[in-house]
Enzyme design. Structure first.
Site, PDB file in Angstrom:
ATOM      1  N   ASP A 107      -7.098 -42.448  64.395  1.00  0.00           N
ATOM      2  CA  ASP A 107      -7.291 -44.025  63.964  1.00  0.00           C
ATOM      3  C   ASP A 107      -8.232 -43.792  62.717  1.00  0.00           C
ATOM      4  O   ASP A 107      -8.816 -42.691  62.342  1.00  0.00           O
ATOM      5  CB  ASP A 107      -8.027 -44.745  65.019  1.00  0.00           C
ATOM      6  CG  ASP A 107      -7.232 -45.392  65.963  1.00  0.00           C
ATOM      7  OD1 ASP A 107      -6.036 -45.405  65.620  1.00  0.00           O
ATOM      8  OD2 ASP A 107      -7.698 -45.725  67.195  1.00  0.00           O
ATOM      9  N   LYS A 114      -5.039 -48.665  58.444  1.00  0.00           N
ATOM     10  CA  LYS A 114      -4.512 -49.372  57.439  1.00  0.00           C
ATOM     11  C   LYS A 114      -4.224 -48.364  55.959  1.00  0.00           C
ATOM     12  O   LYS A 114      -5.207 -47.181  55.825  1.00  0.00           O
ATOM     13  CB  LYS A 114      -5.414 -50.334  56.901  1.00  0.00           C
ATOM     14  CG  LYS A 114      -5.278 -51.610  57.417  1.00  0.00           C
ATOM     15  CD  LYS A 114      -6.187 -52.690  56.884  1.00  0.00           C
ATOM     16  CE  LYS A 114      -6.502 -53.746  57.667  1.00  0.00           C
ATOM     17  NZ  LYS A 114      -7.793 -54.449  57.542  1.00  0.00           N
ATOM     18  N   MET A 165     -18.086 -54.569  65.938  1.00  0.00           N
ATOM     19  CA  MET A 165     -16.928 -55.122  65.266  1.00  0.00           C
ATOM     20  C   MET A 165     -17.709 -56.674  65.063  1.00  0.00           C
ATOM     21  O   MET A 165     -17.044 -57.558  64.861  1.00  0.00           O
ATOM     22  CB  MET A 165     -15.782 -55.691  65.896  1.00  0.00           C
ATOM     23  CG  MET A 165     -14.922 -54.181  66.283  1.00  0.00           C
ATOM     24  SD  MET A 165     -13.533 -54.510  67.044  1.00  0.00           S
ATOM     25  CE  MET A 165     -14.047 -54.804  68.809  1.00  0.00           C
TER      26      MET A 165
END
Ligand code: SAH
Length: 486
Positions: free
Chosen positions: A36, A58, A173
């Site tokens: 990740d 990403k 988060m």
């Protein structure tokens, strides 16, 4: 065909040495690693050479690898008989979707294990100097998401129970929704003066900490431009935060060092730098391929044997073993071209000498890696009249170039250390692949050379050198690293 095996592994919050031994062992035997974005890329340096690495975060040209696609990949690789490591930041069961991956593997009949890791809520807090529980300040601790699947991402949880029932709360988060979080806690009964701490990039050299209260923290985060990844810790325990934590007080905290290397072994100095709080990237990573010399080589004819590197020493003793030769049949004196190679010779219970002690006369053999032996001019200049023998070839493991690219992109190289002239050449060559020149590297990083030879070559190639060590020792290095930058 053998069915493969999948390890769902927690990488820990950032500091590479916070991964479990079991996790590390899995990484070392993996055939493929799916990792990740929040996994420290330096961990990937611990895999076998040239294995497949799959980035699941990403990318500029592609959106996140979707969860279903990751699960399919895990199953596919395992069906091909591979040992697969799925490496996740922190602990895989804390907002790591490990449940879905385990279910997919079970459904496909693939064996797997889950290996826990240190979760960021605990790791980052500890490295900021705050324990999540404390006899006086906090008896209960909760992990809460600061972002969920609801339409606006604002977590739909029992705010009243959280606000009034739990002493310490770690929000993951949560930076984007911080105003909502603070508001919910306050309107549901938590005192607005409750202390809050944010830790960004916890346990890494770029760790930053911000403190405030439920009332003040939102504004501070805006002013300081705090972003994810960060942990928001709410509760009285955060009063224990001092100006700098034990981690931030380490002599080399916040240094991001590229330690140039020219061998396949790990550097002791690099480890000492880590022990003093630095992030260290040993680059490039090298793979050693042994040469075998058949038929038997007449070692006994030589009076002097010069070893160019430690690896050449090891190789020589392996070669004797391979050929059932007794060390006592060798008459030559042994010379090491570097202190390291001299020490390695001594580790085999043989006397060793430095090149300064070379006798003028005597039949001389040089044993070294392919790169040196093929470089006839340098070799003759250094060692005079001699015969030579290639012990091994070193090739760069290309995955370490991937790590290098990530670190450059994330601005995680601010110091470059060249222990030898050869290391300057090797790093410069590799860096060209990343469009980095000696000049661009000198602009982004402090350049440190171990001695006059590395300094000379670095200068020739166009580096601006900040320091040359008085002596090539760790103490001298630590001393210059603690000086203020130019
Ligand atoms: N499985 C991970 C959490 C994944 S969710 C774990 O157990 O830690 C991702 C969130 O974790 C980030 O948005 C941030 O809130 C937190 N996080 C991960 N690494 C962090 C770090 N080094 N410092 C601070 N927060 C971190």
């Amino acid at each position: 065909m053998n069915k493969g095996y999948v390890y769902l592994v927690g990488a820990g919050p950032g500091d590479i040495r916070l991964m479990t031994i079991k996790g590390q062992q899995c990484l070392e035997k993996a055939d493929v690693v799916l990792y990740d974005r929040l996994v420290n890329p330096l961990l990937l340096e611990q895999t076998k050479p040239d294995i497949e690495l799959v980035y699941c975060g990403k990318l500029p040209d592609r959106h996140i690898l979707r969860q279903e696609a990751i699960q399919e990949l895990l199953v596919d690789y395992a069906k091909k008989g591979k040992i697969v490591v799925r490496l996740k930041g922190g602990d895989p069961s804390v907002y790591g979707r490990v449940g879905e991956e385990a279910a997919a593997l079970e459904a496909a009949g693939i064996r797997y294990e889950i290996i826990p890791g240190i979760t960021a809520g605990i790791g980052a807090s500890t490295y900021a100097g705050v324990p999540v529980t404390h006899r006086e300040y906090g008896a209960s601790f909760a992990i809460v998401t600061g972002h969920d699947q609801s339409k606006n991402g604002q977590p739909q949880i029992d705010w009243k129970a959280l606000a009034t029932g739990i002493d310490t709360i770690a929000f993951y988060m949560g930076v984007k929704n911080l105003p909502y979080i603070c508001e919910q806690l306050t309107i549901n009964g938590r005192n607005p003066s409750t202390p809050v701490m944010l830790v960004q990039w916890g346990t890494l050299g770029k760790q930053r900490v911000l403190t405030g209260t439920l009332e003040t923290i939102v504004n501070k985060v805006l002013v300081e431009k705090f972003t994810n990844p960060a942990i928001t810790l709410v509760g009285d325990v955060t009063k224990l935060r001092t100006k700098e934590s034990w981690f931030e007080l380490q002599p080399l905290f916040s240094k991001h060092i590229l330690f140039a290397r020219t061998s396949s072994s790990k550097s002791k100095i690099a480890n000492q730098l880590r022990d003093n709080g630095a992030d260290v990237f040993e680059f490039p990573r090298m793979k050693m391929n042994d040469y075998t010399n058949e038929p038997p080589f007449p070692y006994e004819q030589y009076e002097q044997i010069i070893f160019h590197s430690e690896e050449s020493v090891d190789w020589f003793f392996r070669d004797l073993q391979r050929k059932h030769l007794d060390i006592r049949s060798i008459n030559a004196s042994f010379y090491g071209a570097s202190t390291k190679s001299q020490l390695r010779i001594q580790s085999y219970a043989c006397l060793s000498y430095s090149l300064n002690q070379l006798q003028k006369d005597g039949k001389r053999l040089v044993i070294g890696p392919e790169s040196i032996i093929k470089n006839v001019l340098t070799r003759q200049e250094r060692y005079g009249e001699h015969d030579c023998l290639i012990s091994h070839a070193l090739t760069v493991i290309h995955q370490s170039n991937g790590t290098c690219r990530r670190l450059l992109e994330e601005d995680r190289i601010d110091t470059i250390i060249f222990p030898s002239a050869e290391s300057v050449r090797v790093v410069t060559e590799q860096m060209a692949d990343h469009d980095q020149t000696p000049l661009t590297l000198s602009n982004r990083a402090e350049i440190i050379c171990f001695g006059p030879e590395s300094e000379r070559v670095a200068e020739q190639l166009g580096y601006r050198i900040d320091h040359r060590l008085e002596k090539p020792t760790f103490e001298a290095l630590l001393h210059v690293l603690q000086k203020k930058r130019r």
